[in-house]
Design a protein around this motif. Structure first.
Motif, short mmCIF file in Angstrom:
data_model
loop_
_atom_site.label_atom_id
_atom_site.label_comp_id
_atom_site.label_asym_id
_atom_site.label_seq_id
_atom_site.Cartn_x
_atom_site.Cartn_y
_atom_site.Cartn_z
N LEU A 103 15.04 2.52 -9.38
CA LEU A 103 14.76 2.19 -10.74
C LEU A 103 13.29 2.47 -10.88
CD1 LEU A 103 17.12 -0.70 -12.06
CD2 LEU A 103 17.45 1.74 -11.97
N GLY A 104 12.30 2.84 -9.80
CA GLY A 104 11.26 3.13 -9.74
C GLY A 104 10.39 2.00 -9.01
N CYS A 105 8.98 2.09 -9.04
CA CYS A 105 8.23 1.55 -8.05
C CYS A 105 8.27 -0.11 -8.71
CB CYS A 105 6.78 1.86 -7.75
SG CYS A 105 7.04 3.31 -6.66
N GLU A 106 8.22 -0.23 -9.74
CA GLU A 106 8.03 -1.44 -10.75
C GLU A 106 9.21 -2.43 -10.07
OE1 GLU A 106 6.00 -4.19 -12.59
OE2 GLU A 106 5.45 -2.12 -12.46
N CYS A 131 0.80 -1.31 0.08
CA CYS A 131 0.08 0.11 0.02
C CYS A 131 0.85 1.33 -0.04
CB CYS A 131 -0.93 -0.05 1.36
SG CYS A 131 -2.20 -1.37 1.19
N VAL A 132 1.94 1.34 0.62
CA VAL A 132 2.90 2.46 0.67
C VAL A 132 3.51 2.43 -0.54
CG1 VAL A 132 5.03 3.12 1.70
CG2 VAL A 132 3.34 1.99 3.16
N ILE A 133 3.91 1.33 -1.25
CA ILE A 133 4.49 1.47 -2.50
C ILE A 133 3.40 2.31 -3.66
CG2 ILE A 133 5.43 0.26 -4.60
CD1 ILE A 133 7.44 0.77 -2.25
N GLU A 134 2.15 2.01 -3.44
CA GLU A 134 1.19 2.30 -4.56
C GLU A 134 0.98 4.03 -4.29
OE1 GLU A 134 -0.39 1.07 -6.80
OE2 GLU A 134 0.53 -0.71 -6.75
N ALA A 135 0.96 4.34 -3.01
CA ALA A 135 0.97 5.65 -2.53
C ALA A 135 2.35 6.43 -3.01
CB ALA A 135 0.77 5.78 -1.09
N LEU A 136 3.31 5.97 -2.73
CA LEU A 136 4.49 6.80 -3.45
C LEU A 136 4.59 6.64 -4.76
CD1 LEU A 136 7.36 5.01 -0.75
CD2 LEU A 136 6.33 7.38 -0.90
#
Length: 411
Positions: free
Chosen positions: A379-382, A237-242
């Motif tokens: 490199l990003g959330c991916e 959930c934190v990663i989606e928000a970031l």
């Protein structure tokens, strides 16, 4: 003698008159009852007489006419009922629309339908500050307090009202405006939604959704170490928000910690308290050098006065992940100086408890790497999604709301 005979004739005539009058009244009452039963109109100028054949014939004809009218009425009622049933079976009606038959009195029903739609589409933009009723306290910080409130017009719907004191935050009004601006632009289910803002001479007030599940710090206090699936869910959930903040809004949070991760009534973890958010420029130098944050969560480059880039949010996320899995902080010590030294020494100097699996430990160490460019998420959330810790995790179900939150299973 003549007087007596006359008296007798009067008496006889009187009795005949009484008998005729009684018969007339009896027949007239029967005729009226028949009219009531067969719904015949008043005879008007036609004299019904003493129940004559003409009157009985007329009642019979009226009865046939009424029966035919009743049959027509029943047939019309069946057709109307069929139309209403077919209209109720239509699937494209919205739940806030009226589904009555509009074949009759179209104007009346249309006005009612429009009135219902206006009530259902009520916007919180129309709410005045005087309509807000205080219910209780939700929490607070240095210069802000959060109250649980409701709207007087719509009791039962709970909201959070964050009151930011201008006097207590004299030198930090920039942060107040930053949170207001970021929340207004945010459109993510993993960030608390802002409905309305108010401003008085002493306070700036933000009306947001109420996360009644408390913050993650309180969850850890109540439950202790979280299971692996719960920790994985919270970090996702934190990663989606970031990702929404970094890539959609172009801002960095700079204060990711357990106290700022809120849990709503559906168990969704939301990243709140956006007061330290900093908007990044659109050129290649997407960084800021202003120091802010919470000791124990700040990245080493922030403590050294270096650039605050989006990598610092992933460092703080690794600290949160460690706290969820161990219920203790990797860097926090008795004083700020000792906390800073422990942070600068790095995550490799931290002892991991034996119950942590190798995959979880690798994810934490990758998040909290001293070098920003080697950090998980650089490199990003991916890149985070592809880590082995989230190999079997369904990110699509999380984003689409199809995943049940494991936080709901906690006591």
């Amino acid at each position: 003698m003549s007087i007596t005979r006359c008296h007798m004739m009067v008496m006889v005539n009187f009795q005949i008159f009484i008998s005729m009058l009684t018969k007339y009244v009896r027949d007239t009452s029967a005729s009226q009852r028949a009219r009531a039963i067969y719904r015949t109109p008043s005879p008007g100028s036609i004299d019904s007489g003493f129940g004559s054949d003409f009157e009985r014939l007329r009642l019979t004809e009226s009865k046939d006419q009424v029966q035919k009218q009743d049959q027509k009425s029943q047939s019309y009622a069946k057709r109307s009922k069929s139309r209403r049933s077919s209209s109720n079976e239509r699937k494209w009606f919205r739940c806030d629309e009226v589904t009555e038959d509009y074949s009759d009195a179209d104007d009346v029903y249309e006005n009612k339908r429009q009135s219902t739609k206006r009530q259902s589409s009520f916007s919180l933009d129309e709410v005045a500050l005087s309509e807000i009723r205080y219910i209780g306290d939700l929490g607070g910080g240095g210069f802000a307090k959060v109250d649980l409130v409701e709207i007087k017009r719509f009791p039962g719907r709970k909201y959070a009202l964050k009151r930011l004191s201008k006097r207590a935050a004299r030198n930090q009004e920039e942060y107040l405006r930053s949170e207001q601006e970021t929340l207004l632009r945010a459109r993510s289910r993993f960030i608390p939604r802002l409905f309305q803002t108010f401003e008085t001479s002493s306070h700036l007030l933000l009306l947001t959704e109420a996360c009644l599940g408390g913050d993650l710090f309180s969850v850890l206090e109540r439950n202790g170490i979280l299971p692996d699936n719960v920790t994985r869910y919270v970090i996702a959930c934190v990663i989606e928000a970031l990702e929404h903040l970094h890539e959609t809004l172009g801002v960095i949070h700079r204060d990711v910690k357990t106290e700022n991760i809120l849990v709503d009534s559906n168990g969704i973890a939301k990243l709140g308290d956006l007061g330290f958010c900093k908007r990044l420029s659109l050129n290649e130098c997407v960084e800021t050098h202003t120091f802010c944050g919470t000791p124990g969560y700040c990245a080493p480059e922030m403590l050294n006065g270096g650039a605050n880039e989006r990598f610092c949010d992933f460092f703080s996320t690794g600290v949160v992940m460690f706290e969820c899995a161990t219920c203790r902080s990797p860097f926090r010590r008795q004083s700020h100086r000792e906390t800073k030294r422990a942070t600068l020494r790095g995550i490799d100097d931290v002892t991991f408890p034996p119950h942590l699996g190798p995959v979880t430990a690798h994810a934490i160490r990758s998040f909290c790497a001293n070098s920003p460019n080697r950090r998980l998420g650089a490199l990003g959330c991916e890149e985070v999604r592809r880590h082995d810790n989230f190999r079997s995790f369904s990110w699509d179900r999380l984003r689409n709301g199809g995943m049940k939150s494991p936080l709901l299973d906690l006591r």
